[in-house]
Each structure stands twice: as structure tokens, then as C-alpha cells.
Design a protein around this motif. Structure first.
Motif, mmCIF file in Angstrom:
data_model
loop_
_atom_site.group_PDB
_atom_site.id
_atom_site.type_symbol
_atom_site.label_atom_id
_atom_site.label_comp_id
_atom_site.label_asym_id
_atom_site.label_seq_id
_atom_site.Cartn_x
_atom_site.Cartn_y
_atom_site.Cartn_z
ATOM 1 N N LYS A 108 39.810 51.223 -54.879
ATOM 2 C CA LYS A 108 41.026 52.014 -54.819
ATOM 3 C C LYS A 108 42.082 51.330 -53.945
ATOM 4 N N ALA A 109 43.322 51.700 -54.173
ATOM 5 C CA ALA A 109 44.434 51.076 -53.444
ATOM 6 C C ALA A 109 44.262 51.206 -51.939
ATOM 7 N N THR A 110 43.715 52.336 -51.489
ATOM 8 C CA THR A 110 43.573 52.598 -50.063
ATOM 9 C C THR A 110 42.172 52.258 -49.543
ATOM 10 N N ASP A 111 41.405 51.491 -50.295
ATOM 11 C CA ASP A 111 40.040 51.146 -49.916
ATOM 12 C C ASP A 111 39.986 50.602 -48.485
ATOM 13 N N SER A 112 39.146 51.202 -47.655
ATOM 14 C CA SER A 112 39.107 50.840 -46.240
ATOM 15 C C SER A 112 38.652 49.399 -46.014
ATOM 16 N N ALA A 113 37.774 48.900 -46.892
ATOM 17 C CA ALA A 113 37.311 47.515 -46.744
ATOM 18 C C ALA A 113 38.441 46.523 -46.989
ATOM 19 N N VAL A 114 39.299 46.816 -47.967
ATOM 20 C CA VAL A 114 40.443 45.946 -48.231
ATOM 21 C C VAL A 114 41.429 45.999 -47.072
ATOM 22 N N VAL A 115 41.690 47.196 -46.580
ATOM 23 C CA VAL A 115 42.615 47.348 -45.453
ATOM 24 C C VAL A 115 42.103 46.571 -44.245
ATOM 25 N N SER A 116 40.809 46.655 -43.966
ATOM 26 C CA SER A 116 40.227 45.918 -42.838
ATOM 27 C C SER A 116 40.296 44.413 -43.064
ATOM 28 N N ARG A 117 40.069 44.008 -44.295
ATOM 29 C CA ARG A 117 40.133 42.569 -44.610
ATOM 30 C C ARG A 117 41.540 42.031 -44.380
ATOM 31 N N VAL A 118 42.537 42.761 -44.805
ATOM 32 C CA VAL A 118 43.919 42.315 -44.617
ATOM 33 C C VAL A 118 44.242 42.220 -43.128
ATOM 34 N N ALA A 119 43.761 43.176 -42.351
ATOM 35 C CA ALA A 119 43.999 43.137 -40.909
ATOM 36 C C ALA A 119 43.382 41.886 -40.296
ATOM 37 N N ALA A 120 42.205 41.490 -40.778
ATOM 38 C CA ALA A 120 41.564 40.282 -40.265
ATOM 39 C C ALA A 120 42.318 39.025 -40.690
ATOM 40 N N LEU A 121 42.787 38.998 -41.933
ATOM 41 C CA LEU A 121 43.518 37.832 -42.433
ATOM 42 C C LEU A 121 44.812 37.597 -41.667
ATOM 43 N N THR A 122 45.447 38.667 -41.244
ATOM 44 C CA THR A 122 46.760 38.557 -40.602
ATOM 45 C C THR A 122 46.680 38.540 -39.079
ATOM 46 N N ALA A 123 45.471 38.605 -38.534
ATOM 47 C CA ALA A 123 45.313 38.748 -37.085
ATOM 48 C C ALA A 123 45.941 37.609 -36.302
ATOM 49 N N SER A 124 45.944 36.400 -36.859
ATOM 50 C CA SER A 124 46.481 35.266 -36.102
ATOM 51 C C SER A 124 47.912 34.894 -36.498
ATOM 52 N N GLY A 125 48.565 35.760 -37.297
ATOM 53 C CA GLY A 125 49.972 35.532 -37.603
ATOM 54 C C GLY A 125 50.304 35.239 -39.040
ATOM 55 N N ALA A 126 49.305 34.998 -39.884
ATOM 56 C CA ALA A 126 49.586 34.765 -41.302
ATOM 57 C C ALA A 126 50.067 36.052 -41.960
ATOM 58 N N ASP A 127 50.818 35.900 -43.039
ATOM 59 C CA ASP A 127 51.318 37.044 -43.787
ATOM 60 C C ASP A 127 50.454 37.240 -45.032
ATOM 61 N N VAL A 128 50.681 38.345 -45.741
ATOM 62 C CA VAL A 128 49.986 38.572 -47.010
ATOM 63 C C VAL A 128 50.995 38.922 -48.094
ATOM 64 N N ARG A 129 50.676 38.492 -49.296
ATOM 65 C CA ARG A 129 51.458 38.849 -50.466
ATOM 66 C C ARG A 129 50.493 39.462 -51.472
ATOM 67 N N VAL A 130 50.775 40.675 -51.909
ATOM 68 C CA VAL A 130 49.919 41.338 -52.888
ATOM 69 C C VAL A 130 50.240 40.803 -54.270
ATOM 70 N N SER A 131 49.214 40.328 -54.969
ATOM 71 C CA SER A 131 49.416 39.799 -56.314
ATOM 72 C C SER A 131 48.951 40.811 -57.350
ATOM 73 N N PHE A 132 49.868 41.238 -58.170
ATOM 74 C CA PHE A 132 49.597 42.189 -59.238
ATOM 75 C C PHE A 132 49.445 41.434 -60.560
ATOM 76 N N GLY A 133 48.476 41.825 -61.376
ATOM 77 C CA GLY A 133 48.344 41.240 -62.711
ATOM 78 C C GLY A 133 47.202 40.273 -62.820
ATOM 79 N N GLY A 134 47.482 39.048 -63.274
ATOM 80 C CA GLY A 134 46.435 38.072 -63.518
ATOM 81 C C GLY A 134 46.024 38.055 -64.976
ATOM 82 N N ALA A 135 45.045 37.217 -65.274
ATOM 83 C CA ALA A 135 44.642 37.015 -66.668
ATOM 84 C C ALA A 135 43.694 38.081 -67.181
ATOM 85 N N ALA A 136 43.011 38.772 -66.276
ATOM 86 C CA ALA A 136 42.033 39.775 -66.692
ATOM 87 C C ALA A 136 42.512 41.167 -66.291
#
Length: 336
Positions: A93-121
């Protein structure tokens, strides 16, 4: 991250895109990354070419932080079948707690995130939602869940040729940009001679719907089985041709068009026979991007940036590159 061309669409890359449940795992500490250094004030050096790898939104990999990414592309958000409901990787789900926690870890040292919608599948949400407002709400729900202000739309296959959904998406993006600060990019299939007609038509529609598109990210891959030459040469040709196309479509100067051009490669063995992107190709493409002042380089995907062990390296894998390498070597070569 597959091309819309028949030769590539049937070759199996779509199976990779939503297979992140099988990606190599890592600790949260592996996920952070520092921003790349900027030119000193007062110099005339062009802005650095960013490194923006694709990562699984749901599963960590030990190579996520290789190359110190500036921005992580979180792949992918699609619709829940025919329902106008967003899911990460077709399952969370969009609000999945595991995804939210993962994003927090990815950005902890200053990197940004871009959500990618779509793809081939899966089904891009614009094909499932009935109105621009519904679609805007879906996109906004996902962005708000992870605190993102950047959104990419990987549009290929049916989503690229369905003109009604193309306009619906651009109408939705216009609505979102009226209400929030939203950086919008499009990821589109390409050939060595540039974007296909459907890609330029999408950009023309974006302009018509008053969408501020900050960049066009080309999928420098999956050309055809006849393109079995130097993959860095093909990527550079595609970038140069697309540069001219987006300069015209988006009304940019030459330098602005290079900054608005992002290039994504599929590292190692591709699912199209004869297409293998090597570490030497990565180094060559990085030099080209720096000379031209391209906005960003990206790879599919961080969880593939490792050598295969006991696997058939004649076919593309969703967990390794298929070429001899150290873990994270492609990220290091592309990030410089």
C-alpha cells in the motif's frame, strides 16, 4: 524499464521490474548516501552530473549506497489492477510502513528520493483512474506517504500510446503543480536516433497542459537485436538526438537541454541479444555526460550491481549484472 518496441517487450525485462522481492537485502546503514560535491562559488564549471540509481522501494540491497547517489529513484508505483489505487511494486500500500522506513533510511545522510510511477510491468495509474482529479489524488497520496517532492513517470508500452491516459496524466500533474512544489520528470524509451514519435507527442501534450517538466530521462537500452555494437556509443547517440528534440519541445537553450537530459542504462547483460553494457561503457558514458553537462546518469538497478554466482549469465538477471565486477562497480563508474 523496458522499451515499448516489440523486440524488447517480449524479451523478458518486464519480469525484472516487479521482482524486487527477490533483490539482495542489506541493512539500513547500507542505504544512506551523501550528496555529490558542487563546484566552488565563482567558478564557471558546469553543475555536476548527478547519480540517480533505481532502487527497490520495498527491499534493501547492499549496493544501494554505492556511488553516493544524489537521488534514489524508487521503483515502481502502479495501480491495483484496474482499480484507481496505488501500490508499491504491485503489492504494498502507498502508506506501507516498511516503505516509509526504507525511504527514511535512504535519505538519512542527505540523499533525496524520486518516486517512479509506471514501468514496463503492471498498470500505470493513468490507465486505471477515470479523471484527472482522481489521478492527482493517487499521485499525491504516494508522494505524501514518503515526503517526496520529486516524481518520475516511466511511460512505455500501452501507457505511451494511449493518448487519453497521456492527457489525463498531464492534466493531473498540472493540478498537482498548482497546489505543491513538485519536480516532474518523464522516463521514455529511445533509439540511437532519439525519442520515438509517441515520446515527443507526450512532451508536446505536457507543454499544452502547462506541466513544468524538469527533465527527460531516456532508457538507453533495448534497441533491437541488430544493435549489437558499442553500447556507450549508442547511448551517446541517443542522448545527442534527444537533446535536440527536448530543446525544441520544451523551449530550452542547448545548455538547458543538456541539464534537462537524464540517461539510464541497464548494466551488464540485457534481455535483448547482443546488448551488454560493460564497465568500460559506463566510464565512457560518464566522460561524455560530464563534457556535455548532462543532468544525471542512472542505472537499472542498484540490486543488480554485483556479479552473478552460479547463474546463467547469458540471460538478464533481476539480481546480478551477468558480467565480471566488484559489488557496486557500475555505480562507482557512473558516479565518477
Amino acid at each position: 524499464m523496458s522499451s515499448s518496441r516489440p523486440a524488447a517487450a517480449g524479451a523478458g525485462l518486464a519480469a525484472l521490474l516487479l521482482a524486487c522481492s527477490g533483490c539482495a537485502t542489506g541493512t539500513a546503514a547500507d542505504q544512506g548516501a551523501a550528496s555529490a560535491p558542487r563546484p566552488a562559488t565563482g567558478t564557471t564549471a558546469p553543475a555536476a552530473t548527478a547519480f540517480t540509481p533505481y532502487v527497490s522501494a520495498t527491499t534493501a540491497a547492499g549496493t544501494d549506497a554505492a556511488g553516493s547517489p544524489d537521488t534514489y529513484n524508487l521503483a515502481f508505483v502502479v495501480a491495483d489492477g484496474d482499480a484507481c489505487t496505488p501500490l508499491w511494486g504491485g503489492s504494498a500500500k502507498a502508506t506501507d510502513s516498511a516503505v516509509v522506513s526504507r525511504v527514511a533510511a535512504l535519505t538519512a545522510s542527505g540523499a533525496d528520493v524520486r518516486v517512479s510511477f509506471g514501468g514496463a510491468a503492471g498498470t500505470e495509474a493513468a490507465l486505471a483512474c477515470d479523471s484527472a482529479q482522481e489521478l492527482a489524488d493517487v499521485y499525491g497520496e504516494v508522494l505524501d506517504a514518503v515526503g517526496a517532492t520529486k516524481a518520475d513517470f516511466d511511460i512505455e508500452g500501452d501507457a505511451l500510446t494511449d493518448t487519453a491516459s497521456v492527457t489525463r496524466r498531464n492534466e493531473a500533474l498540472h493540478l498537482l503543480q498548482l497546489e505543491r512544489d513538485l519536480d516532474v520528470t518523464y522516463t521514455l524509451p529511445v533509439m540511437p536516433d532519439g525519442l520515438e514519435a509517441s515520446g515527443t507527442a507526450l512532451l508536446d501534450d505536457a507543454v499544452a497542459e502547462d506541466v513544468d517538466v524538469s527533465a527527460v530521462n531516456i532508457m538507453a537500452m533495448n534497441y533491437s537485436s541488430s544493435h549489437d555494437g558499442d553500447m556507450s556509443d549508442y547511448a551517446e547517440q541517443a542522448a545527442s538526438a534527444t537533446h535536440d528534440q527536448i530543446a525544441g519541445a520544451l523551449g530550452l537553450t542547448g545548455a538547458e537541454a543538456w541539464r534537462a537530459l537524464h540517461i539510464t542504462v541497464m548494466i551488464g547483460v540485457n534481455d535483448v541479444a547482443g546488448e551488454t553494457f560493460t564497465l568500460a561503457d559506463a566510464a565512457s558514458l560518464r566522460s561524455f555526460a560530464r563534457r556535455q553537462g548532462a543532468g544525471a546518469l542512472s542505472l537499472w538497478a542498484a540490486f543488480r550491481d554485483r556479479a552473478c554466482t552460479g547463474e546463467d549469465t547469458s540471460k538478464a538477471s533481476d539480481s546480478c549484472s551477468g558480467v565480471a565486477q566488484e559489488d557496486g562497480a557500475f555505480a562507482e563508474a557512473l558516479s565518477g
